[in-house]
Design an enzyme around this catalytic site. Sequence first.
Site, PDB file in Angstrom:
ATOM      1  N   TYR A  25       1.371  -1.259   0.084  1.00 35.58           N
ATOM      2  CA  TYR A  25       0.288  -0.088   0.008  1.00 35.58           C
ATOM      3  C   TYR A  25       1.380   1.570  -0.161  1.00 35.58           C
ATOM      4  CZ  TYR A  25      -3.516   4.009   2.010  1.00 35.58           C
ATOM      5  OH  TYR A  25      -3.585   5.268   1.474  1.00 35.58           O
ATOM      6  N   SER A 107      -3.785  11.621   8.559  1.00 38.52           N
ATOM      7  CA  SER A 107      -4.766  11.748   7.059  1.00 38.52           C
ATOM      8  C   SER A 107      -6.397  11.525   8.345  1.00 38.52           C
ATOM      9  CB  SER A 107      -4.107  10.529   6.754  1.00 38.52           C
ATOM     10  OG  SER A 107      -5.369  10.111   5.494  1.00 38.52           O
ATOM     11  N   GLN A 128      -5.339  16.624   7.823  1.00 38.99           N
ATOM     12  CA  GLN A 128      -5.443  16.725   6.072  1.00 38.99           C
ATOM     13  C   GLN A 128      -6.751  15.901   6.510  1.00 38.99           C
ATOM     14  OE1 GLN A 128      -5.384  13.284   4.505  1.00 38.99           O
ATOM     15  NE2 GLN A 128      -6.335  14.332   2.857  1.00 38.99           N
ATOM     16  N   TYR A 130      -9.865  15.540   3.312  1.00 38.38           N
ATOM     17  CA  TYR A 130     -10.270  14.936   2.027  1.00 38.38           C
ATOM     18  C   TYR A 130     -11.912  15.415   2.295  1.00 38.38           C
ATOM     19  CZ  TYR A 130      -7.155  12.029   1.066  1.00 38.38           C
ATOM     20  OH  TYR A 130      -5.557  10.426   1.224  1.00 38.38           O
ATOM     21  N   THR A 156      -6.724  18.406   1.109  1.00 34.18           N
ATOM     22  CA  THR A 156      -6.268  17.153  -0.462  1.00 34.18           C
ATOM     23  C   THR A 156      -7.164  17.749  -1.904  1.00 34.18           C
ATOM     24  OG1 THR A 156      -4.909  15.717   1.311  1.00 34.18           O
ATOM     25  CG2 THR A 156      -5.659  14.863  -1.118  1.00 34.18           C
ATOM     26  N   ARG A 165      -5.399   1.432  -8.154  1.00 37.09           N
ATOM     27  CA  ARG A 165      -3.800   1.319  -7.923  1.00 37.09           C
ATOM     28  C   ARG A 165      -3.830  -0.916  -8.043  1.00 37.09           C
ATOM     29  NH1 ARG A 165      -4.702   5.429  -2.698  1.00 37.09           N
ATOM     30  NH2 ARG A 165      -4.276   7.472  -4.265  1.00 37.09           N
ATOM     31  N   LYS A 252      -3.167  20.954  -0.962  1.00 43.73           N
ATOM     32  CA  LYS A 252      -2.584  19.792  -1.465  1.00 43.73           C
ATOM     33  C   LYS A 252      -2.939  18.963  -3.140  1.00 43.73           C
ATOM     34  CE  LYS A 252      -0.308  15.246   0.136  1.00 43.73           C
ATOM     35  NZ  LYS A 252      -0.931  14.231  -0.198  1.00 43.73           N
ATOM     36  N   HIS A 276       0.123  13.274  -5.318  1.00 43.33           N
ATOM     37  CA  HIS A 276      -0.793  12.319  -4.729  1.00 43.33           C
ATOM     38  C   HIS A 276       0.573  11.095  -4.113  1.00 43.33           C
ATOM     39  CE1 HIS A 276      -4.048  11.891  -2.140  1.00 43.33           C
ATOM     40  NE2 HIS A 276      -3.303  10.235  -1.866  1.00 43.33           N
ATOM     41  N   ARG A 279       0.399   7.974  -6.722  1.00 43.80           N
ATOM     42  CA  ARG A 279      -0.572   6.992  -6.759  1.00 43.80           C
ATOM     43  C   ARG A 279      -1.803   7.458  -7.019  1.00 43.80           C
ATOM     44  NH1 ARG A 279      -0.333   4.110  -2.481  1.00 43.80           N
ATOM     45  NH2 ARG A 279      -2.351   4.351  -1.124  1.00 43.80           N
TER      46      ARG A 279
END
Length: 401
Positions: A25, A107, A128, A130, A156, A165, A252, A276, A279
Site C-alpha cells: 500500500y 490523515s 489533512q 478529504y 487534499t 492501484r 495539497k 499524490h 498514486r
Amino acid sequence: MTHFATIDELRRRAKRRVPKMFYEYVDAGSWTESTYRANAEDFTRLKFRQRVAVDFSQRNLTTTMAGHAVAMPVALAPTGIAGMQHADGEILAARAAERFGVPFTLSTVSVCSIEDVAANTDGPFWFQLYMMKDRGFIANLIQRAQLAGCSALVLTLDLQIQGRRHKDLRNGLSTPPKLNLRNLAHLARYPSWCLGMLRTKRHTFGNIVGHAPGVTSIASMADWALTQFDPTLTWKDIEWVRRQWSGKLILKGILDPEDARIALDCGADALIVSNHGGRQLDGAPSTISMLPRIAEAVHGDIELQMDGGIYCGQDVLRALACGAQGVYIGRAFLYGLGAMGEAGVTRALEIIREELDVTMALCGVSDVRNVDGCILQEGGFHASRRDLPHVAGEQAHMHAA
C-alpha cells in the site's frame, strides 16, 4: 537504532516486518507506476555545484513552514492507514515528529483518530482533510480538528476519484485485513506485527467509524466510503472550507501552473506541489519537474511546499533550490515506522537531517533559509540556473567564492 544508515535500509527491514498488503500500500503507485518512479528518478537530474573555501562551521537548518517554526524544512506527510504499518502508528509518528521539532500531519483515513493523537502528544499537529459529499460530516471533522488544537489544515484536492492501484486490488487491501484462510496464513509470517495489533484497540478508520452518520462498523464503513468521495469538488468548496477553518490552510495536490494561479485567490496560506505520490494520475509529471514552473507562476505570492520522491536529505535540498520552502516525507517515515515503530520514524528524520546538513555545507551554504537555485549546476529542468526561483527572495544569496 543508529546502524541504519539510509532510508532504503529502513525500507528493507519494513518489508520483512509488515504484511504484504500494507507494505505494498505504501511502496507502490497507480497503473504502471511510471509517475511513482519518476518522482524519485527526476531528482537525480539536478546536479549540485560543489563549493570550497567557505566557512560553514556554523550551520542552521531551522526555518518555518506555513508560519510554524521547524527544526528543518521537513514535515511528515498525511498517509492513510499508517496504523497498519505498526500498531498505533499515527500516535508513534506524531510523538517522534514532536520531539524532533517537525510537523506531523494526520490523515482523514488514519487508524488512530484526531482525539487519539491529541491525547498522546503535547503540542499541536496538522490535520489533512478529504472533501466528502456529506458536508455535515466534514464540518464536524473540521470542528474536531480545531478542538484538538490542530494548527494547520491540509486540504487534499487530487483525490475526487481514486486512481487505479493494481497492487491494492490484487492484495485485497482492507483495514483491518479480512480474516480468511489466505490472509491468516500470510499474517502468521509476521508474528511481531500481529502481536502489536492484538495489543491495541485501534484497527480501523478512527476518524470515520462512529462519527459519520450510519457508520458503526467496518462493513458500513466500506459502503459509506464508496459513495463519499466528491467528484463535484470545485474552487467554491475550498472557499467554504476557508470559512469553516480559522487556522492556517494548505492546499495539497497542485501540479499545474494554471491551478496554482487560481489557488492564489482561495485564501490559502500555502500550496503543496503534489501528484499524490504517484498514486493517482499515472503518466503525470514528477513533482520536482513541475515545482520550478509553479514557483514562476505564483511569483512568490504564496508559500510553496512539495512532496513526492523525497528519500534523502539531498532531495530536500534540491526541492528548496527549485522553489519550495518546505517538503513532506511519506514513504520515508513509513519505512521507519514499519521497521521499528517510533524509533524508526526518529531514525528516518535523523538520516534526512544529517544528509541535508552535510550536502548544504558542501554546496557552500550555512543557512537553509539562503538555499536557492544557485546551488545547482546549469541545465536540469531549466536552461540556466538564473531561471530557477530564489527561495528566499532578493535576500537569498550564496557566499562569494
